[in-house]
Write an enzyme that holds these catalytic residues in place. Sequence first.
Site, mmCIF file in Angstrom:
data_model
loop_
_atom_site.group_PDB
_atom_site.id
_atom_site.type_symbol
_atom_site.label_atom_id
_atom_site.label_comp_id
_atom_site.label_asym_id
_atom_site.label_seq_id
_atom_site.Cartn_x
_atom_site.Cartn_y
_atom_site.Cartn_z
ATOM 1 C CD GLU A 41 -2.832 -1.070 -0.078
ATOM 2 O OE1 GLU A 41 -3.390 -0.001 -0.387
ATOM 3 O OE2 GLU A 41 -2.926 -2.106 -0.751
ATOM 4 C CD1 TRP B 214 -0.985 -0.739 -4.067
ATOM 5 C CD2 TRP B 214 -1.412 0.439 -5.933
ATOM 6 N NE1 TRP B 214 -1.521 -1.593 -5.004
ATOM 7 C CE2 TRP B 214 -1.794 -0.909 -6.145
ATOM 8 C CE3 TRP B 214 -1.584 1.363 -6.956
ATOM 9 C CZ2 TRP B 214 -2.346 -1.342 -7.350
ATOM 10 C CZ3 TRP B 214 -2.132 0.939 -8.156
ATOM 11 C CH2 TRP B 214 -2.499 -0.399 -8.349
ATOM 12 C CD1 TRP C 198 -18.503 10.137 -18.614
ATOM 13 C CD2 TRP C 198 -19.040 8.272 -17.495
ATOM 14 N NE1 TRP C 198 -17.351 9.424 -18.416
ATOM 15 C CE2 TRP C 198 -17.646 8.274 -17.736
ATOM 16 C CE3 TRP C 198 -19.608 7.197 -16.804
ATOM 17 C CZ2 TRP C 198 -16.810 7.245 -17.310
ATOM 18 C CZ3 TRP C 198 -18.786 6.171 -16.376
ATOM 19 C CH2 TRP C 198 -17.405 6.200 -16.631
ATOM 20 C CG ASN D 247 -8.566 1.469 0.100
ATOM 21 O OD1 ASN D 247 -8.574 2.516 -0.526
ATOM 22 N ND2 ASN D 247 -8.108 0.341 -0.413
ATOM 23 C CD1 TRP E 21 -13.940 8.681 -15.131
ATOM 24 C CD2 TRP E 21 -12.665 9.826 -13.707
ATOM 25 N NE1 TRP E 21 -12.961 9.319 -15.869
ATOM 26 C CE2 TRP E 21 -12.160 10.016 -15.017
ATOM 27 C CE3 TRP E 21 -12.021 10.451 -12.644
ATOM 28 C CZ2 TRP E 21 -11.043 10.818 -15.284
ATOM 29 C CZ3 TRP E 21 -10.907 11.258 -12.905
ATOM 30 C CH2 TRP E 21 -10.434 11.422 -14.209
ATOM 31 C CD1 TRP F 50 -12.145 9.165 -6.740
ATOM 32 C CD2 TRP F 50 -13.902 8.284 -7.795
ATOM 33 N NE1 TRP F 50 -13.199 9.183 -5.870
ATOM 34 C CE2 TRP F 50 -14.298 8.659 -6.490
ATOM 35 C CE3 TRP F 50 -14.840 7.706 -8.646
ATOM 36 C CZ2 TRP F 50 -15.597 8.465 -6.024
ATOM 37 C CZ3 TRP F 50 -16.138 7.520 -8.187
ATOM 38 C CH2 TRP F 50 -16.502 7.898 -6.893
#
Length: 470
Positions: free
Chosen positions: A268, A271, A299, A334, A352, A375
């Site tokens: 993590e 990341w 969208w 998360n 998004w 996202w």
Amino acid sequence: MNNEKALVWFRRDLRDNDHAALSAALADGQAVYCAFVFDSEILDALPSKHDRRVHFIRESLLELDAALRAKGGGLIVRHGRATEEIPGLAHQLGVKTVFANRDYEPAAKRRDAEVAARLAAFGIAFVHMKDQAIFDGHEVLTQAGKPFSVFTPYKNAWLKRLTAADCASWPDQGRYAGGELAGVPGLDEIGFKTTDLAELGIRPGMSGARALWEEFAAGRIQRYGALRDFPAIKGVSYLSVHLRFGTLSIRELVRTALASGADTWLSELIWRDFYFMILDHFPHVVGHAFKPDYDAIQWESWSAGYAAWCQGRTGYPLVDAGMRQLNHCGWMHNRLRMIVASFLTKDLGLDWRLGEKYFAEQLNDFDLSANNGGWQWASSSGCDAQPYFRIFNPVTQSEKFDPEGSFIRRYVPELAKLANKYIHAPWQMGRGEQEALGVVIGRDYPAPLVDHGRAREKTLARYAVVKKAV
């Protein structure tokens, strides 16, 4: 003795220990001033004057100022445009160099370029240091010398490059200068109001970070991989806001993760570096899909659906619980961030960027790189994102990660009386049971905004425009 002076500009690094820019300034033998700017360009754009992040920063600055004063220095705090305040202050103090830690956001890079140019006009150098990431710039590249766009090979290269020196602490010995130490202004002096940090148990500053970190490192860090996906369980570190504002050092966290064999948690942290790298090398991700083909997606335009999602009124209990947690305390687990993001984009069919913006306004730990990366991952438009045809089922996710409905009952109390078999999909109760429990769907709790099965088919059709690019 060196009579030259330096200025350290604190930004998202609100600590006095293991601080790259501060250490570099002190090592030069110069008398070191320390400063922070409440940047009006950032503050004026915030939608609310009751912003927990500003309150968190202000309280953290009080602690930082006290720590620096104990070392013979202190914090000079200004309120205004950083592009004007820092060059002006540096010139006023007669410093030779301004030190700051690197920031990877496009707006911050533009700001720093302007500051550097104004400093240069005064004959003052501007030195950037790497502090919030373990690796940045061109330190981790593919064999072809390009930035990575897939996480696992990036992680492998990151780990292969890592040495003890990369996560060693920076020393902080040297001479501090006091300067014009007027103290840290009150929130009202910069146009903001006190928030509910204390009521929510949010403890700012280095001491708040240390307390959370020691509790996590003492036991939960080794169980993180097993517990991290269950929002009703205390399984994560809760350090994200402290990492965002730098009240503790990423290097200490990496050292402990390595020593503890906490591989999942270390991933993590990697990341985090990965998303910094993506933002740094691919700034078009701000406002656009990392994969340009995904900008062609059409969208839905559904303001009522978006409002229901924001309010936690979608009719899907775990989605609603996650959104209500966010609205209540400015934080979201998360696993729930992934679930609610998938729901917005692939159940409601909404852009998004709407969700990214809402999170940016609400999250105490908002960080552009991670928020944008998350996202885009959920909407399949980002680097190393989930495939467009992978669509979280909000009911099965609820059954898997909140099996007893404990988290749902905490944040959606109108469903507290429901049996476990109905807590994840309350519309499956018969009307008589609903009446008996006082939870009539459509009256006491919303009916589902969409049918997940039909929404999934619409999403697959919507993403057909990018099938060839996958």
